[in-house]
Design a protein around this motif. Structure first.
Motif, PDB file in Angstrom:
ATOM      1  N   PHE A 216       0.817  -1.211   0.000  1.00 58.75           N
ATOM      2  CA  PHE A 216       0.000   0.000   0.000  1.00 58.75           C
ATOM      3  C   PHE A 216       0.854   1.266   0.000  1.00 58.75           C
ATOM      4  CE2 PHE A 216      -2.863  -3.229   1.741  1.00 58.75           C
ATOM      5  CZ  PHE A 216      -3.930  -3.079   0.874  1.00 58.75           C
ATOM      6  N   GLY A 217       2.162   1.104   0.191  1.00 59.50           N
ATOM      7  CA  GLY A 217       3.058   2.256   0.146  1.00 59.50           C
ATOM      8  C   GLY A 217       3.362   2.634  -1.285  1.00 59.50           C
ATOM      9  N   SER A 218       3.922   3.784  -1.460  1.00 57.47           N
ATOM     10  CA  SER A 218       4.251   4.255  -2.800  1.00 57.47           C
ATOM     11  C   SER A 218       5.759   4.439  -2.903  1.00 57.47           C
ATOM     12  CB  SER A 218       3.541   5.584  -3.076  1.00 57.47           C
ATOM     13  OG  SER A 218       3.864   6.034  -4.371  1.00 57.47           O
ATOM     14  N   GLY A 219       6.378   3.629  -3.752  1.00 54.73           N
ATOM     15  CA  GLY A 219       7.820   3.733  -3.963  1.00 54.73           C
ATOM     16  C   GLY A 219       8.107   4.384  -5.303  1.00 54.73           C
ATOM     17  N   PHE A 220       9.370   4.350  -5.695  1.00 51.55           N
ATOM     18  CA  PHE A 220       9.775   4.922  -6.976  1.00 51.55           C
ATOM     19  C   PHE A 220       9.677   3.842  -8.051  1.00 51.55           C
ATOM     20  CE2 PHE A 220      13.089   5.834 -10.159  1.00 51.55           C
ATOM     21  CZ  PHE A 220      12.692   7.101 -10.563  1.00 51.55           C
ATOM     22  N   SER A 221       9.026   4.172  -9.150  1.00 52.88           N
ATOM     23  CA  SER A 221       8.905   3.229 -10.258  1.00 52.88           C
ATOM     24  C   SER A 221      10.017   3.514 -11.269  1.00 52.88           C
ATOM     25  CB  SER A 221       7.531   3.374 -10.915  1.00 52.88           C
ATOM     26  OG  SER A 221       7.428   2.519 -12.027  1.00 52.88           O
ATOM     27  N   PHE A 222      10.999   2.627 -11.319  1.00 52.27           N
ATOM     28  CA  PHE A 222      12.127   2.825 -12.230  1.00 52.27           C
ATOM     29  C   PHE A 222      11.680   2.628 -13.677  1.00 52.27           C
ATOM     30  CE2 PHE A 222      14.304   1.955  -8.259  1.00 52.27           C
ATOM     31  CZ  PHE A 222      15.400   2.805  -8.305  1.00 52.27           C
ATOM     32  N   PRO A 223      12.259   3.405 -14.602  1.00 54.25           N
ATOM     33  CA  PRO A 223      11.890   3.244 -16.020  1.00 54.25           C
ATOM     34  C   PRO A 223      12.440   1.944 -16.605  1.00 54.25           C
ATOM     35  CG  PRO A 223      13.688   4.827 -15.790  1.00 54.25           C
ATOM     36  CD  PRO A 223      13.241   4.485 -14.404  1.00 54.25           C
ATOM     37  N   LYS A 224      11.958   1.600 -17.793  1.00 55.64           N
ATOM     38  CA  LYS A 224      12.461   0.416 -18.500  1.00 55.64           C
ATOM     39  C   LYS A 224      13.948   0.608 -18.812  1.00 55.64           C
ATOM     40  CE  LYS A 224       8.474  -1.809 -18.989  1.00 55.64           C
ATOM     41  NZ  LYS A 224       8.246  -3.146 -18.386  1.00 55.64           N
ATOM     42  N   ASP A 225      14.616  -0.484 -19.183  1.00 58.17           N
ATOM     43  CA  ASP A 225      16.059  -0.435 -19.448  1.00 58.17           C
ATOM     44  C   ASP A 225      16.399   0.580 -20.531  1.00 58.17           C
ATOM     45  OD1 ASP A 225      16.353  -2.373 -17.581  1.00 58.17           O
ATOM     46  OD2 ASP A 225      16.967  -3.962 -18.968  1.00 58.17           O
ATOM     47  N   SER A 226      17.495   1.295 -20.308  1.00 56.33           N
ATOM     48  CA  SER A 226      17.998   2.265 -21.291  1.00 56.33           C
ATOM     49  C   SER A 226      19.067   1.607 -22.154  1.00 56.33           C
ATOM     50  CB  SER A 226      18.605   3.460 -20.548  1.00 56.33           C
ATOM     51  OG  SER A 226      19.751   3.027 -19.813  1.00 56.33           O
ATOM     52  N   SER A 227      19.545   2.321 -23.162  1.00 55.01           N
ATOM     53  CA  SER A 227      20.617   1.797 -24.025  1.00 55.01           C
ATOM     54  C   SER A 227      21.901   1.612 -23.222  1.00 55.01           C
ATOM     55  CB  SER A 227      20.866   2.750 -25.203  1.00 55.01           C
ATOM     56  OG  SER A 227      21.182   4.049 -24.728  1.00 55.01           O
ATOM     57  N   TRP A 228      22.116   2.482 -22.209  1.00 56.83           N
ATOM     58  CA  TRP A 228      23.290   2.325 -21.340  1.00 56.83           C
ATOM     59  C   TRP A 228      23.219   0.993 -20.578  1.00 56.83           C
ATOM     60  CZ3 TRP A 228      24.122   7.809 -18.759  1.00 56.83           C
ATOM     61  CH2 TRP A 228      24.803   8.635 -19.690  1.00 56.83           C
ATOM     62  N   GLN A 229      22.019   0.656 -20.132  1.00 53.78           N
ATOM     63  CA  GLN A 229      21.843  -0.601 -19.411  1.00 53.78           C
ATOM     64  C   GLN A 229      22.191  -1.778 -20.319  1.00 53.78           C
ATOM     65  OE1 GLN A 229      20.668  -0.763 -16.130  1.00 53.78           O
ATOM     66  NE2 GLN A 229      20.998  -2.976 -16.056  1.00 53.78           N
ATOM     67  N   ASP A 230      21.685  -1.736 -21.544  1.00 58.67           N
ATOM     68  CA  ASP A 230      21.980  -2.818 -22.501  1.00 58.67           C
ATOM     69  C   ASP A 230      23.474  -2.916 -22.766  1.00 58.67           C
ATOM     70  OD1 ASP A 230      19.264  -3.277 -22.676  1.00 58.67           O
ATOM     71  OD2 ASP A 230      18.995  -2.043 -24.478  1.00 58.67           O
ATOM     72  N   GLN A 231      24.137  -1.768 -22.925  1.00 62.71           N
ATOM     73  CA  GLN A 231      25.576  -1.761 -23.182  1.00 62.71           C
ATOM     74  C   GLN A 231      26.342  -2.346 -21.996  1.00 62.71           C
ATOM     75  OE1 GLN A 231      27.210   2.117 -24.221  1.00 62.71           O
ATOM     76  NE2 GLN A 231      29.298   1.425 -23.798  1.00 62.71           N
ATOM     77  N   PHE A 232      25.936  -1.959 -20.790  1.00 58.85           N
ATOM     78  CA  PHE A 232      26.605  -2.467 -19.584  1.00 58.85           C
ATOM     79  C   PHE A 232      26.498  -3.994 -19.509  1.00 58.85           C
ATOM     80  CE2 PHE A 232      26.299  -3.877 -15.141  1.00 58.85           C
ATOM     81  CZ  PHE A 232      27.520  -3.437 -14.658  1.00 58.85           C
ATOM     82  N   GLU A 233      25.322  -4.508 -19.789  1.00 62.15           N
ATOM     83  CA  GLU A 233      25.114  -5.957 -19.699  1.00 62.15           C
ATOM     84  C   GLU A 233      25.842  -6.695 -20.820  1.00 62.15           C
ATOM     85  OE1 GLU A 233      20.954  -6.822 -19.162  1.00 62.15           O
ATOM     86  OE2 GLU A 233      20.790  -5.448 -17.447  1.00 62.15           O
ATOM     87  N   ASP A 234      25.976  -6.056 -21.984  1.00 60.53           N
ATOM     88  CA  ASP A 234      26.706  -6.676 -23.099  1.00 60.53           C
ATOM     89  C   ASP A 234      28.197  -6.814 -22.785  1.00 60.53           C
ATOM     90  OD1 ASP A 234      24.433  -6.948 -24.584  1.00 60.53           O
ATOM     91  OD2 ASP A 234      24.738  -5.138 -25.793  1.00 60.53           O
TER      92      ASP A 234
END
Length: 640
Positions: A216-234
Motif C-alpha cells: 500500500f506504500g508508494s515507492g519509486f517506479s524505475f523506467p524500463k532499461d535504457s541503451s546504457w543498461q543494454d551496453q553495460f550488460e553486453d
C-alpha cells in the motif's frame, strides 16, 4: 574362548589380515566407532574399541607397519594415552549379555527402506508423539498375525511400535547438538509445539505486515532499461546462466513496479549473484537514483569497489567506497559528495548506516549476507525496506521446505545453475605434510595461479609464515588478517590482486564473498576447527577462473591427531560433496538451520531445534496463510 590378540608398535600386519582377526573376535565394522566391539578402517588409521578398554584406540600405519597406538575420547577427540602394545579379547557371550539392552535398541531392528537415508540411530519427528530415535522395524505378532512395525525410542528408553504407514520425518537440527527426546504420557510435546506455533505466528505477522505496508506504500517506479543498461550488460565477460537471467528479470520487474522492492536473492558460492546486483545498481544509477551497497567486511567492500569501478569505467557513474581503509579526510570528502548527489553508488560496511551518512536521493539498497550485521543495523534496514527498493544477497542455500513456506510472504529468486565453464573443486582432507603443501603450491604457481593458505590463529600466523618461507623460499608470501592497520591490509590486498604476491597466508577474513579468479588452490590449516558452512564458504573462494581450470582445496588436520566425531563428520561431508551446487546437499547437515536463522532471525533457531525443521516450516506456512487471510491494517489503509 579364543586367545588374546596382541598388537604392538613396529608390527607388520596386512590390513586384510587385521580385518580377518577382528572379525574372528566378533568385532563389527562401522564408519565411526562409538561402542565396545566395533572397528573402523580410516585409510592410514584403524580405530578399534576393545571390550576391556575405557576408550577406543587408534592404530596409525605406514604401509603395513604400525607406527603409533593411542586411545582417544570419541566425544571430545582428545588423545588420552599412548601405548607400546594393546591386547584384544573376543567380543564374548558374557560381554554381549551385559550389553543386551543396548543391542536390543538397535541391532534387533531392521532398517526401513521406505524412508530415504534413514538409518537406525537417526532422530525423527512424529507429529503426534514428538522427537524420537529411530531404531528400525520389527515384526510383532498381534492376534496371531505377524506384522512389521516401526520402532521408535523416546525419553527414559520407552520404545513405541507404530504401524508402517505412520507419518515420520527426519529430524533436522543444529549441528553438534542432539535433540531432547520427548517424554511420552506427558504434555511436553504439546508445550513444545505450542511455543513454536506462537513463535512462527510472530514471524508470519511481521512478514505479512511488512509486505502489506510495501503493497500500500508508494515507492519509486524505475523506467524500463535504457541503451546504457543494454551496453553495460553486453560487456559482461561471461555467458549468463538461465537462473541469472531469470533473477535479473525478477529484480527489474520489482524495480519497475510502484511498490518498494524487498527481494531475497539466494545462490551457491560463485554462481553470479553479484552480477545480478550490479545490473540492478546500474539500472538505479542511470535512472538518477543513488545506491547503497552494504557488505559484511572491509576487504569485501574494497574488492567490490575495484570490480564495480572496472565494470562502469565506460559510463558516467561515480562509485565510491566508505571503509576504514579510507582516511578521515577522504571519508569526509566522500560524504560531502554523497549529500550533493555526486556519488551514484556507495559501497561499504555497516559504516553506511551511521548517522553522518546522508544520501541526496537514495533509491536502492543492496545487502550482502544480512545475517552478519548486528541487531541495531537490522532495525535500520527494516525501516529502509518500507521506503526504498531493497535487494538482499545470500550464499546460504535455502531449503525447499523453507522456500515453499515463505512463498507469498517474501519475494525470492534462486540461482541454482553454475557458470558453464565451472568445474567441481577437487577436495582432499589430509594430515599435515610439508611435501604435499610444497607440491600443491608449485602446481598452482606453475600455471600462473595464486594460493590461499588459511590459518585462523593470529597469534601463530607469523610462525606459519616463517615455516612456509623455509620450505618454499622462492615463493612470494604475505600475511593478511583483520588486526593489521588499515593501510597495511589495503596495500597487501592490492598487491595480491596485482599478482605481486604468490601465496596469501590469511585468517578466515577471505570467507565472505572474496572473488579473485586467479586463485585456484586453497589450503586450510586445522580444518577440524571450522564449521561445515565455513569450510564450504572457504572452498568457494577458488574455482572462479575465466575458462576451464581445475581448482583444488586441501583441508589439513594435524598428523596423528584424534578429532572429535563431529569434526570427522564435517570433514567427511566437505570431502564427499564436491559437485557443483552441493551446498544444497550439505544443507541437510548444517546449512538448512543456518539458512532459517539468516532469513527468520537467529532467535527462531531454538524453536526449530525443539520441534524439528520440517514441522517448523509447515507451521510457518500455515501461520502465513492465516495472517494473509486476515484484514491486515497498515498506516496506508484504515478499516471502514
Amino acid at each position: 574362548m579364543e586367545e588374546l590378540v596382541r598388537l604392538y608398535m613396529g608390527q607388520v600386519i596386512e590390513r586384510g589380515d587385521l580385518e580377518t582377526t577382528l572379525q574372528k573376535l566378533r568385532y563389527r565394522r562401522r564408519d565411526f566407532v562409538s561402542r565396545p566391539g566395533e572397528y573402523a578402517d580410516r585409510g592410514a588409521q584403524v580405530d578399534i574399541y576393545p571390550v576391556t578398554y575405557r576408550a577406543p584406540i587408534r592404530l596409525s600405519f605406514d604401509l603395513d607397519t604400525i607406527q603409533a597406538i593411542a586411545d582417544f575420547s570419541p566425544h571430545e577427540g582428545k588423545s588420552l594415552t599412548r601405548f607400546e602394545e594393546v591386547f584384544l579379547i573376543p567380543f564374548s557371550e558374557p560381554f554381549e549379555a551385559s550389553q543386551s539392552r543396548l543391542r536390543d535398541r538397535f541391532e534387533t531392528f531392521e532398517p526401513l527402506s521406505e524412508i530415504t537415508d534413514l538409518e537406525p540411530g537417526d532422530f525423527v519427528v512424529h507429529l503426534q508423539y514428538g522427537v524420537a530415535r529411530y531404531l528400525g522395524t520389527k515384526k510383532i505378532e498381534i492376534q496371531g498375525k505377524a506384522k512389521r512395525h516401526i520402532a521408535l525410542e523416546f525419553a527414559d528408553r520407552e520404545i513405541l511400535y507404530l504401524e508402517m504407514g505412520e507419518p515420520l520425518e527426519r529430524y533436522i537440527g543444529v549441528e553438534g547438538e542432539k535433540p531432547k527426546l520427548t517424554r511420552l504420557h506427558t504434555k511436553e510435546w504439546d508445550r513444545a509445539k505450542a511455543k513454536a506455533r506462537l513463535a512462527v505466528e510472530n514471524v508470519a505477522r511481521d512478514l505479512v505486515f511488512l509486505q502489506a505496508k510495501r503493497k500500500f506504500g508508494s515507492g519509486f517506479s524505475f523506467p524500463k532499461d535504457s541503451s546504457w543498461q543494454d551496453q553495460f550488460e553486453d560487456e559482461f565477460p561471461f555467458e549468463e546462466t538461465p537462473d541469472q537471467l531469470k533473477a535479473t528479470a525478477e529484480v527489474k520487474g520489482d524495480m519497475e513496479s510502484e511498490k518498494p522492492m524487498d527481494r531475497l536473492l539466494c545462490g551457491d558460492v560463485g554462481y553470479g549473484k553479484t552480477e545480478v546486483a550490479m545490473r540492478a545498481a546500474v539500472k538505479a544509477a542511470v535512472s538518477g537514483k543513488q545506491v547503497a551497497f552494504l557488505v559484511p567486511t572491509t576487504i569485501l567492500a574494497e574488492q567490490h569497489w575495484l570490480v564495480f569501478k572496472e565494470r562502469v569505467k565506460n559510463f558516467p557513474i561515480d562509485v565510491e567506497v566508505l571503509s576504514r581503509f579510507r582516511s578521515k579526510k577522504d571519508q569526509l570528502s566522500i560524504l560531502k559528495k554523497l549529500g550533493e548527489g555526486k556519488v551514484d553508488i556507495l559501497i561499504g560496511t555497516h559504516r553506511l548506516l551511521s548517522s553522518d551518512v546522508h544520501f541526496k536521493d537514495l533509491g536502492l539498497v543492496i545487502i550482502d549476507e544480512e545475517q552478519r550485521f548486528g541487531v541495531a543495523h537490522k532495525e535500520k534496514l527494516k525501516k529502509l525496506r518500507e521506503i526504498v527498493d531493497v535487494l538482499t544477497l545470500t550464499a546460504t542455500p535455502i531449503p525447499r521446505t523453507l522456500y515453499l513456506s515463505l512463498m507469498g510472504a517474501r519475494d525470492m529468486s534462486i540461482i541454482n545453475t553454475p557458470p558453464r565453464t565451472r568445474l567441481p573443486i577437487k577436495t582432499e582432507v589430509i594430515e599435515y605434510d610439508d611435501q604435499k603443501i610444497v607440491e600443491a603450491v608449485h602446481r598452482e604457481l606453475a600455471r600462473g595461479g595464486q594460493v590461499y593458505f588459511v590459518h585462523n590463529r593470529i597469534e601463530s600466523i607469523e610462525k606459519v609464515y616463517a615455516h612456509s618461507k623455509s620450505i618454499l623460499p622462492e615463493v612470494r608470501f604475505s600475511i593478511a588478517h583483520g588486526q593489521l592497520p588499515a593501510h597495511t591490509l589495503e596495500k597487501i590486498m592490492k598487491e595480491f590482486l596485482q599478482k605481486k604476491i604468490d601465496c596469501l597466508i590469511t585468517t578466515n577474513i577471505i570467507e565472505s564473498g572474496l572473488d579473485i579468479p586467479n586463485v585456484n588452490t586453497i589450503i586450510v590449516n586445522r580444518a577440524d576447527r571450522f564449521g561445515l558452512a565455513d569450510l564450504y564458504q572457504l572452498r568457494g573462494r577458488v574455482g572462479r577462473f575465466v575458462g576451464e581450470r581445475q581448482a583444488y582445496a586441501y583441508f589439513i588436520v594435524p598428523r596423528n591427531w584424534v578429532m572429535t566425531l563431529d569434526a570427522e563428520k564435517r570433514l567427511e561431508a566437505i570431502e564427499r560433496f564436491t559437485e557443483l551446487g552441493s551446498g544444497f546437499k550439505i544443507a541437510l547437515k548444517d546449512l538448512e538451520i543456518r539458512g532459517a536463522g539468516n532469513i527468520l532471525g537467529h532467535e527462531q533457531s531454538g524453536f526449530i531445534h525443539a520441534v524439528g525443521f520440517d514441522l517448523y516450516c509447515r507451521m510457518l506456512r500455515r501461520a502465513i496463510d492465516e495472517q494473509k487471510s486476515k484484514d491486515v491494517v497498515t498506516p496506508y489503509q484504515k478499516r471502514s
